[in-house]
Enzyme design. Structure first.
Site, PDB file in Angstrom:
ATOM      1  N   HIS A   1       0.936  -1.161  -0.080  1.00 25.69           N
ATOM      2  CA  HIS A   1      -0.007  -0.017   0.065  1.00 25.69           C
ATOM      3  C   HIS A   1       0.920   1.167   0.057  1.00 25.69           C
ATOM      4  O   HIS A   1       0.370   2.474  -0.204  1.00 25.69           O
ATOM      5  CB  HIS A   1      -1.053   0.095   1.140  1.00 25.69           C
ATOM      6  CG  HIS A   1      -2.074  -0.911   1.103  1.00 25.69           C
ATOM      7  ND1 HIS A   1      -3.383  -0.693   1.169  1.00 25.69           N
ATOM      8  CD2 HIS A   1      -2.184  -2.415   0.701  1.00 25.69           C
ATOM      9  CE1 HIS A   1      -4.166  -1.899   0.764  1.00 25.69           C
ATOM     10  NE2 HIS A   1      -3.401  -2.723   0.607  1.00 25.69           N
TER      11      HIS A   1
ATOM     12  N   TYR B   1       3.623 -10.644  -5.446  1.00 22.32           N
ATOM     13  CA  TYR B   1       3.467 -10.188  -4.240  1.00 22.32           C
ATOM     14  C   TYR B   1       2.070 -10.504  -3.740  1.00 22.32           C
ATOM     15  O   TYR B   1       1.404 -10.011  -2.888  1.00 22.32           O
ATOM     16  CB  TYR B   1       3.422  -8.539  -4.046  1.00 22.32           C
ATOM     17  CG  TYR B   1       4.727  -8.127  -3.307  1.00 22.32           C
ATOM     18  CD1 TYR B   1       4.855  -8.723  -1.670  1.00 22.32           C
ATOM     19  CD2 TYR B   1       5.825  -7.553  -3.801  1.00 22.32           C
ATOM     20  CE1 TYR B   1       5.901  -8.174  -1.189  1.00 22.32           C
ATOM     21  CE2 TYR B   1       7.067  -7.385  -3.007  1.00 22.32           C
ATOM     22  CZ  TYR B   1       7.083  -7.446  -1.613  1.00 22.32           C
ATOM     23  OH  TYR B   1       8.053  -7.236  -0.895  1.00 22.32           O
TER      24      TYR B   1
ATOM     25  N   HIS C   1      -2.044 -13.223  -0.554  1.00 23.30           N
ATOM     26  CA  HIS C   1      -3.375 -13.306   0.424  1.00 23.30           C
ATOM     27  C   HIS C   1      -3.219 -14.454   1.361  1.00 23.30           C
ATOM     28  O   HIS C   1      -3.882 -14.554   2.286  1.00 23.30           O
ATOM     29  CB  HIS C   1      -4.407 -13.030  -0.327  1.00 23.30           C
ATOM     30  CG  HIS C   1      -4.668 -11.610  -0.952  1.00 23.30           C
ATOM     31  ND1 HIS C   1      -4.367 -11.483  -1.952  1.00 23.30           N
ATOM     32  CD2 HIS C   1      -4.961 -10.657  -0.352  1.00 23.30           C
ATOM     33  CE1 HIS C   1      -4.631 -10.202  -2.409  1.00 23.30           C
ATOM     34  NE2 HIS C   1      -4.797  -9.553  -1.223  1.00 23.30           N
TER      35      HIS C   1
HETATM   36  C1  HEM Z   1      -7.600  -8.262   5.186  1.00 22.12           C
HETATM   37  C2  HEM Z   1      -6.497  -7.964   4.232  1.00 22.12           C
HETATM   38  C3  HEM Z   1      -6.620  -7.647   2.747  1.00 22.12           C
HETATM   39  C4  HEM Z   1      -7.690  -7.241   2.107  1.00 22.12           C
HETATM   40  C5  HEM Z   1      -9.098  -6.952   2.596  1.00 22.12           C
HETATM   41  C6  HEM Z   1      -6.892  -7.252   0.632  1.00 22.12           C
HETATM   42  C7  HEM Z   1      -7.920  -6.915  -0.264  1.00 22.12           C
HETATM   43  C8  HEM Z   1      -7.548  -6.728  -1.636  1.00 22.12           C
HETATM   44  C9  HEM Z   1      -8.216  -6.344  -2.691  1.00 22.12           C
HETATM   45  C10 HEM Z   1      -9.789  -5.936  -2.798  1.00 22.12           C
HETATM   46  C11 HEM Z   1      -7.382  -6.209  -3.800  1.00 22.12           C
HETATM   47  C12 HEM Z   1      -7.827  -5.464  -5.399  1.00 22.12           C
HETATM   48  C13 HEM Z   1      -8.307  -6.626  -6.007  1.00 22.12           C
HETATM   49  C14 HEM Z   1      -8.214  -6.414  -7.521  1.00 22.12           C
HETATM   50  O1  HEM Z   1      -9.177  -5.841  -7.851  1.00 22.12           O
HETATM   51  O2  HEM Z   1      -7.613  -6.987  -8.401  1.00 22.12           O
HETATM   52  C15 HEM Z   1      -5.958  -6.344  -3.552  1.00 22.12           C
HETATM   53  C16 HEM Z   1      -5.000  -6.419  -4.229  1.00 22.12           C
HETATM   54  C17 HEM Z   1      -3.767  -6.757  -3.595  1.00 22.12           C
HETATM   55  N1  HEM Z   1      -3.428  -7.325  -2.502  1.00 22.12           N
HETATM   56 FE1  HEM Z   1      -4.629  -7.497  -0.900  1.00 22.12          FE
HETATM   57  N2  HEM Z   1      -5.696  -7.507   0.733  1.00 22.12           N
HETATM   58  C18 HEM Z   1      -5.375  -7.662   1.912  1.00 22.12           C
HETATM   59  C19 HEM Z   1      -4.208  -8.252   2.478  1.00 22.12           C
HETATM   60  C20 HEM Z   1      -2.960  -8.500   1.483  1.00 22.12           C
HETATM   61  C21 HEM Z   1      -1.678  -8.820   2.006  1.00 22.12           C
HETATM   62  C22 HEM Z   1      -1.420  -9.399   3.259  1.00 22.12           C
HETATM   63  C23 HEM Z   1      -0.955  -8.681   0.863  1.00 22.12           C
HETATM   64  C24 HEM Z   1       0.376  -9.291   0.738  1.00 22.12           C
HETATM   65  C25 HEM Z   1       1.190  -9.737   1.742  1.00 22.12           C
HETATM   66  C26 HEM Z   1      -1.836  -8.207  -0.086  1.00 22.12           C
HETATM   67  C27 HEM Z   1      -1.179  -7.973  -1.527  1.00 22.12           C
HETATM   68  C28 HEM Z   1      -1.977  -7.388  -2.491  1.00 22.12           C
HETATM   69  C29 HEM Z   1      -1.669  -7.051  -4.045  1.00 22.12           C
HETATM   70  C30 HEM Z   1      -0.068  -7.278  -4.383  1.00 22.12           C
HETATM   71  C31 HEM Z   1      -2.642  -6.853  -4.735  1.00 22.12           C
HETATM   72  C32 HEM Z   1      -2.259  -6.190  -6.016  1.00 22.12           C
HETATM   73  C33 HEM Z   1      -2.515  -4.662  -6.324  1.00 22.12           C
HETATM   74  C34 HEM Z   1      -2.922  -4.160  -7.564  1.00 22.12           C
HETATM   75  O3  HEM Z   1      -3.359  -5.086  -8.457  1.00 22.12           O
HETATM   76  O4  HEM Z   1      -2.118  -3.301  -8.174  1.00 22.12           O
HETATM   77  N3  HEM Z   1      -3.251  -7.998   0.285  1.00 22.12           N
HETATM   78  N4  HEM Z   1      -6.117  -6.664  -2.119  1.00 22.12           N
END
Ligand code: HEM
Length: 621
Positions: free
Chosen positions: A157, A368, A371
């Protein structure tokens, strides 16, 4: 024409194209790397040799795995006038003010996918249901806890998020898996394709600043920055309970607020505390600094904190990035005088971008997607205990993760409180990055928009991650490996020893190994001892982790007393780990609750044994 040994028996035919574009010297180095790979040796080497291998590999990746997607064409500016981090990431590259700023293109580490498989081949919901969905929570042992998991999310983030289109897509689960999908169909926004004016024609745009600039705390633009500042003594807003303040809608007040949960907001709050302490220290030393100057200097100092991965070879590699081969003591005593290899990347006289303007990359985002690190529940430790058994502290209760996410999660987090949240995350092992460990609660998720507001449509994150890589042209597993100068797999047994996994992989991909999705491959791949992540993912980190430091003016040209102040630089140089930051603000917590050495290990685990042998001379783990 590259170097080509007369008996090229050991060169995988699939990698010939890699050598064909190399200079004589580079192809010679490539053959060394390839030979070591074929023998599966580098991680078994003593630390010094392992680091040398990684150094050669990184050099080759810097030469052949940086692809400029285009669109950076800013202005020359006066670097002395902007000797602070701007809200939108502008004015960092020495001669182009827009490089690395919010709204620039996400780069690539390799050309977009060339295979002709369709975007629904095989259907993402089939892949998610048969290969990803968690059957039971598989933890990661003692190596990494839920703080580590939140830390990675915190970093993501800080760095990257794709701009979305307004066009909506709907994915409907095929009948064969529909009964096993929490959502039979779900809707989401397509990634926006923007014309880049370069030969790759279109690219995706980053809505965050890709620098290691703390934007997760400070915001990605002027409005975001203004939202978090107090405008007095340089400080940032923090609630009386030590957690984030929230606005009237319940949205946390912080730099990045999208898809957050209590553990993630807790880290934001910790670094707000850190920032505010730096402000106090600076105000005491420099009473004439106004609010703006205090804010800018404290931001530089706070953003320059770092924590390292495990195993001696990795630790050595990361320390060499920061301090160089001569180590921290020599660097602290005589400064960064001997170039990047001996004195490290931080403090180099000039930033380096290897001829490709700095950005993060599509491949970096893909690897990365971790999840699976997230658990299903957070086990809360009992804070009322008088005599805490650090090896097995008493449990109070379990809270489902679904109660800790979004706006409601913020309220719940405040009720639990900073101390109990941190200690409980410290004692909770995170999930393992492996097949069948994708949290099911994320297959039925309320996602948020960029303003932290809940979206009306629930999404299946497991299926979506497969779709996203395909939509963004990230190559599938084998093509990805070839592009990274790694041997492709020729049979499923090269990937995994798990017979059940092989059976299902065959079923899903119909025996076509080249069709294997990158993210499935990364999760199925046999892990090197001591590694929580796959080797394929690791080589992307190897390249990008050093690039983040060496391309940044504030870690190179401007990493000095003039920019950071003498005391600010000392603050950075004496803060080596997240534990140091926690100790500064909560010394009693780690004393009372933590046995291990790193804040990222499970807190009940053993401390690292004292090893008197110099890091670089140690044998393999
Ligand atoms: C409660 C915790 C979390 C929630 C609710 C969450 C939710 C999300 C959501 C909704 C997306 C966008 C999905 C899309 O439209 O493609 C996303 C993208 C992403 N998340 Fe998470 N996430 C969480 C934790 C994490 C963790 C722990 C990591 C890594 C260790 C992570 C890494 C990423 C990455 C790399 C993306 C892609 C970003 C991009 O497309 O530019 N997230 N996450």
């Amino acid at each position: 024409m590259g170097f080509s040994p007369s008996s090229s028996w050991f060169l995988d035919p699939e990698l010939r194209h890699v050598v064909s574009k190399m200079s004589f010297f580079d192809s010679f180095l490539f053959y060394i790397v390839h030979l070591v790979d074929k023998l599966g040796l580098w991680h078994r080497f003593p630390v010094l040799l392992g680091v040398a291998y990684l150094g050669i590999r990184r050099y080759l990746h810097q030469r052949y795995n940086l692809v400029h997607v285009g669109g950076v064409n800013g202005q020359v500016y006066d670097t002395d006038e902007f000797s602070y981090r701007k809200a939108d990431g502008k004015c960092n590259h020495p001669s182009d003010d827009s490089v690395g700023s919010r709204g620039t293109f996400i780069g690539r580490n390799m050309p977009p996918c060339t295979s002709q498989y369709g975007i629904l081949d095989p259907h993402p919901s089939v892949v998610a249901t048969k290969l990803l969905a968690r059957k039971r929570f598989i933890d990661n042992g003692d190596q990494f806890n839920v703080i580590a998991c939140s830390w990675i999310q915190f970093m993501i983030h800080d760095w990257v998020d794709h701009l979305e289109d307004t066009h909506q897509i709907e994915l409907e689960a095929p009948e064969e898996v529909a009964s096993g999908c929490p959502l039979k169909s779900f809707k989401f926004l397509r990634t926006k394709k923007v014309f880049s004016g370069d030969h790759h024609k279109t690219g995706a745009v980053n809505t965050r600043t890709p620098w290691w600039d703390g934007s997760v705390v400070y915001g990605n633009d002027e409005a975001g920055m203004r939202r978090v500042r107090v405008f007095k003594d340089g400080k940032l807003k923090l609630s009386g309970d030590g957690l984030l303040e929230r606005d009237e809608k319940g949205v946390p007040i912080s730099g990045d607020i999208r898809n957050s949960w209590s553990g993630f907001s807790l880290l934001q709050a910790l670094f707000v505390k850190e920032h505010n302490s730096v402000c106090e220290m600076l105000k005491e030393r420099y009473p004439d600094f106004d609010d703006e100057k205090l804010y800018r200097t404290a931001r530089l100092v706070t953003a320059a904190t770092i924590e390292l991965l495990k195993t001696d070879t990795l630790t050595a590699g990361m320390r060499i990035n920061w301090y160089g081969f001569l180590g921290k003591k020599v660097k602290d005593t005589i400064g960064a005088r001997f170039g990047p290899i001996l004195s490290g990347l931080v403090g180099m006289k000039k930033p380096r971008d290897h001829g490709v303007p700095y950005s993060l990359t599509e491949e970096f985002v893909s690897v990365y997607r971790m999840h699976c690190l997230l658990p299903d529940t957070l086990v809360l430790r009992d804070m009322r205990s008088q005599n805490v058994d650090k090896a097995d502290p008493a449990i109070e209760r379990e809270v489902p993760m679904t109660e800790l996410i979004g706006k409601e999660g913020g309220t719940k987090g405040s009720r639990i409180g900073f101390d109990q949240l941190l200690v409980s995350m410290g004692h909770h092992s995170c999930g393992a990055l492996t097949l069948w460990n994708y949290p099911n609660w994320m297959r039925n998720l309320v996602a948020q928009d960029i303003d932290g507001e809940d979206r009306p449509n629930l999404i299946d994150m497991a299926a979506l991650k497969i779709y996203r890589d395909r939509e963004r042209g990230v190559p599938r597993f084998n093509e990805f490996r070839k592009n990274l100068m790694m041997s492709p797999i020729s049979k499923w047994e090269d990937l995994t020893d798990d017979e059940e996994a092989i059976k299902v992989l065959k079923e899903v991909y119909g025996g076509d190994i080249d069709k294997l999705d990158l993210n499935v491959g990364l999760h199925a791949e046999k892990k090197i001892k001591g590694f929580a992540i796959s080797e394929t993912a690791f080589f992307i980190f190897l390249l990008v982790a050093s690039r983040r430091l060496e391309a940044d003016r504030f870690f190179t040209t401007n990493f000095n007393e003039k920019t950071y102040t003498k005391e600010g630089l000392e603050w950075v140089n004496t803060t080596e780990s997240l534990k140091d930051v926690i100790d500064r603000h909560f010394p009693n917590l780690t004393n009372k609750w933590m046995r291990c050495t790193s804040a990222f290990s499970v807190w009940s685990s053993d401390p690292d044994p004292t090893n008197w042998l110099l890091l670089y001379l140690r044998s393999a783990p």
